[in-house]
Design an enzyme around this catalytic site. Structure first.
Site, short mmCIF file in Angstrom:
data_model
loop_
_atom_site.label_atom_id
_atom_site.label_comp_id
_atom_site.label_asym_id
_atom_site.label_seq_id
_atom_site.Cartn_x
_atom_site.Cartn_y
_atom_site.Cartn_z
N GLU A 70 0.81 -1.21 0.00
CA GLU A 70 0.00 0.00 0.00
C GLU A 70 0.85 1.26 0.00
O GLU A 70 1.97 1.29 0.50
CB GLU A 70 -1.00 0.00 1.16
CG GLU A 70 -0.44 0.08 2.54
CD GLU A 70 -1.56 0.09 3.61
OE1 GLU A 70 -2.00 -1.02 3.99
OE2 GLU A 70 -1.96 1.16 4.05
N CYS B 160 3.43 8.62 0.56
CA CYS B 160 4.07 7.72 1.52
C CYS B 160 4.20 6.35 0.86
O CYS B 160 3.20 5.77 0.46
CB CYS B 160 3.21 7.63 2.78
SG CYS B 160 3.78 6.39 3.95
N CYS C 213 7.42 -6.79 6.96
CA CYS C 213 8.55 -6.21 7.69
C CYS C 213 8.99 -7.23 8.73
O CYS C 213 8.17 -8.00 9.23
CB CYS C 213 8.10 -4.92 8.37
SG CYS C 213 9.41 -4.05 9.28
N CYS D 180 7.69 -4.42 15.47
CA CYS D 180 7.14 -3.42 16.41
C CYS D 180 5.72 -3.85 16.81
O CYS D 180 4.92 -4.23 15.96
CB CYS D 180 7.14 -2.03 15.78
SG CYS D 180 8.79 -1.45 15.38
N CYS E 114 2.41 -2.26 15.23
CA CYS E 114 2.40 -2.02 13.78
C CYS E 114 1.78 -3.19 13.03
O CYS E 114 2.14 -4.35 13.25
CB CYS E 114 3.82 -1.78 13.30
SG CYS E 114 3.92 -1.50 11.51
N GLY F 276 7.47 -1.72 5.91
CA GLY F 276 8.87 -2.09 5.73
C GLY F 276 9.83 -1.18 6.48
O GLY F 276 9.47 -0.08 6.90
N GLU F 277 11.04 -1.68 6.64
CA GLU F 277 12.12 -0.90 7.25
C GLU F 277 13.11 -0.56 6.14
O GLU F 277 13.86 -1.43 5.68
CB GLU F 277 12.78 -1.72 8.37
CG GLU F 277 14.09 -1.17 8.92
CD GLU F 277 14.03 0.30 9.31
OE1 GLU F 277 13.11 0.71 10.05
OE2 GLU F 277 14.92 1.05 8.87
N SER G 11 12.11 7.13 7.34
CA SER G 11 11.86 6.81 8.74
C SER G 11 12.46 5.45 9.06
O SER G 11 12.30 4.50 8.30
CB SER G 11 10.34 6.78 8.98
OG SER G 11 10.05 6.41 10.30
N SER H 270 12.10 6.48 14.67
CA SER H 270 10.97 6.01 15.47
C SER H 270 11.47 5.74 16.87
O SER H 270 12.07 4.71 17.15
CB SER H 270 10.41 4.73 14.84
OG SER H 270 9.89 5.03 13.58
N LEU H 271 11.25 6.71 17.73
CA LEU H 271 11.78 6.63 19.10
C LEU H 271 10.76 5.92 19.99
O LEU H 271 11.06 4.90 20.61
CB LEU H 271 12.08 8.05 19.59
CG LEU H 271 12.80 8.21 20.91
CD1 LEU H 271 14.15 7.51 20.90
CD2 LEU H 271 13.00 9.70 21.23
N HIS H 272 9.60 6.48 20.10
CA HIS H 272 8.44 5.88 20.79
C HIS H 272 8.58 5.67 22.29
O HIS H 272 7.61 5.30 22.96
CB HIS H 272 8.02 4.55 20.14
CG HIS H 272 7.72 4.65 18.68
ND1 HIS H 272 7.16 5.77 18.10
CD2 HIS H 272 7.90 3.76 17.66
CE1 HIS H 272 7.02 5.58 16.80
NE2 HIS H 272 7.46 4.37 16.50
N ASN I 275 -2.48 4.35 16.30
CA ASN I 275 -3.63 3.82 15.57
C ASN I 275 -3.89 2.42 16.08
O ASN I 275 -3.08 1.53 15.84
CB ASN I 275 -3.31 3.73 14.07
CG ASN I 275 -3.59 5.02 13.35
OD1 ASN I 275 -4.69 5.57 13.43
ND2 ASN I 275 -2.58 5.51 12.67
N CYS J 285 -1.49 2.23 9.59
CA CYS J 285 -0.53 1.88 8.54
C CYS J 285 -0.53 0.37 8.37
O CYS J 285 -0.41 -0.39 9.33
CB CYS J 285 0.86 2.32 8.97
SG CYS J 285 0.86 3.66 10.17
N1 SAH Z 1 10.24 0.98 9.55
C1 SAH Z 1 10.18 2.41 9.60
C2 SAH Z 1 8.95 2.97 8.87
C3 SAH Z 1 7.71 2.52 9.57
S1 SAH Z 1 6.21 3.34 9.50
C4 SAH Z 1 10.20 2.88 11.05
O1 SAH Z 1 10.13 2.05 11.93
O2 SAH Z 1 10.32 4.06 11.29
C5 SAH Z 1 6.36 4.98 10.04
C6 SAH Z 1 6.00 5.27 11.47
O3 SAH Z 1 4.68 4.82 11.85
C7 SAH Z 1 6.96 4.64 12.46
O4 SAH Z 1 7.30 5.58 13.42
C8 SAH Z 1 6.12 3.54 13.07
O5 SAH Z 1 6.62 3.15 14.31
C9 SAH Z 1 4.76 4.20 13.12
N2 SAH Z 1 3.63 3.29 13.28
C10 SAH Z 1 3.44 2.07 12.77
N3 SAH Z 1 2.27 1.55 13.14
C11 SAH Z 1 1.68 2.48 13.90
C12 SAH Z 1 0.44 2.54 14.60
N4 SAH Z 1 -0.41 1.52 14.58
N5 SAH Z 1 0.16 3.65 15.29
C13 SAH Z 1 1.03 4.69 15.33
N6 SAH Z 1 2.20 4.70 14.70
C14 SAH Z 1 2.54 3.60 14.00
#
Ligand code: SAH
Length: 348
Positions: A91, A104, A111, A115, A118, A158-159, A190, A213-215, A295, A338
């Site tokens: 997608e 995007c 992937c 995470c 995700c 994907g990463e 990202s 992606s720190l989180h 999400n 996503c």
């Molecule tokens: N692999 C890359 C790109 C991933 S998607 C990465 O990890 O950065 C881009 C962003 O969306 C990342 O920060 C990922 O952690 C975040 N993400 C993925 N699923 C999500 C969700 N369900 N809710 C909020 N953020 C999400």
């Protein structure tokens, strides 16, 4: 069959000369592929039928088919499901902003980073996307919308740094003056934090923007959300981010998906302030934090905090001099998180 769009200009020239063609044909062909965005050989009318037929024996020039397109009634965002030549689907998302059109794109089918929140990683990695398949998402969207793409974020499934060579070749080709010539300043990648690759990207200095992606502001919490945090600790990641800024001068983005009861308290906000201030102390790092209300996905139990809680988090960061925004949700009426649209399409 190989994808003709995987070849850069030099490789395309080599292919044509080994076929006994004049080198200038490569220019014509490259234009059809990367400027006029031809879908297949039929459109390439100024190339002889016999050359097209010979090329078609070994290489495909087709763009992936859009098997589903959803358009948001709220903001015009479009989500695309593309079917690749081998049947895999991915997608991509098209968003209209005041400063231009953003796309995007996905960098892999699935992937392997795992995470926890995700949807893209639930079934692991199927395969990498080639550089041509990354380009094709943008080309097909530009064809279908009839509008120029201005900004690119590699934030789909994907990463990207786990598919480093294809990803960087994609960056070189999409910014090529003889191709669509999208400015590298308008490209953001990202990553979940693959430290050696962040350093390599800094050394190669493409001038693109990096988002991490720190989180979570500490390793312990981060490990509950992201398996990759077991491999690289923040004490390795943060210096790599500083290094990226030093080498490129590009302002870095920290993505922080806010999850109720996991990383959304004042405590965590304060730790985040300290983490970032600690980095700033060593240099002049320019950065900002993008708060993403998580999400929810049906396979997991994560919840999004109340808006007021996310705003309180944002304000605390700002009071300490750290720029912070809350990500605006685009296309909220056309499927959620996503990677979810693809799963819906596949009935997973
Ligand atoms: N692999 C890359 C790109 C991933 S998607 C990465 O990890 O950065 C881009 C962003 O969306 C990342 O920060 C990922 O952690 C975040 N993400 C993925 N699923 C999500 C969700 N369900 N809710 C909020 N953020 C999400």
């Amino acid at each position: 069959m190989e994808n003709l769009r995987d070849l850069d200009f030099n490789e395309l020239t080599e292919l044509l000369t080994t076929m006994g063609e004049k080198a200038f044909r490569a220019k014509q062909l490259y234009q059809w592929l990367h400027v006029k965005l031809a879908n297949g050989y039929d459109e390439m009318t100024d190339l002889s039928k016999s050359l097209r037929a010979r090329l078609a024996e070994t290489h495909s020039a087709a763009l992936p088919e859009a098997v589903e397109i959803l358009t948001s009634k709220i903001d015009g965002t479009k989500k695309f499901i593309f079917r690749m030549h081998d049947g895999h689907v991915i997608e991509s998302v098209w968003m209209k902003y005041q400063h231009g059109n953003s796309v995007c794109i996905s960098s892999q089918v699935g992937c392997r980073m795992g995470c926890r929140f995700c949807a893209s990683t639930l079934d692991g990695l199927a395969r990498n996307l080639s550089n041509g398949e990354m380009l094709s998402q943008i080309y097909q969207i530009q064809r279908l919308t009839g509008e120029r793409v201005d900004n690119i974020v590699i934030m789909g499934s994907g990463e990207p740094l786990d598919n480093y060579d294809n990803f960087t070749k994609f960056v070189r080709m999409i910014s090529d003056a003889d191709g669509l010539h999208i400015s590298r300043r308008n490209i953001t990648v990202s990553t979940c934090g693959l430290v050696p690759r962040i350093r390599q990207l800094a050394d190669e200095n493409y001038g693109i923007t990096l988002a991490l992606s720190l989180h979570a502001p500490n390793d312990e919490t981060r490990r509950t959300l992201m398996p990759i945090a077991n491999k690289y600790s923040l004490s390795e990641i943060m210096p790599a981010i500083s290094y990226y800024f030093e080498k490129t001068g590009r302002r870095v983005t920290f993505e922080y998906s806010v999850v109720q009861g996991v990383n959304d308290n004042k405590n965590e906000a304060m730790q985040l302030v300290e983490l970032i201030q600690g980095m700033k102390g060593q240099g002049h790092l320019q950065c900002h934090v993008n708060l993403i209300p998580v999400n929810p996905i049906k396979e997991r139990d994560w919840k999004r905090p109340d808006r007021s809680k996310i705003e309180a988090f944002q304000h605390l960061l700002e009071r300490h001099g750290i720029a912070a925004t809350i990500r605006r949700e685009m296309g909220s009426d056309i499927s959620g998180a996503c990677g979810q649209l693809r799963r819906d399409y596949l009935n997973l």
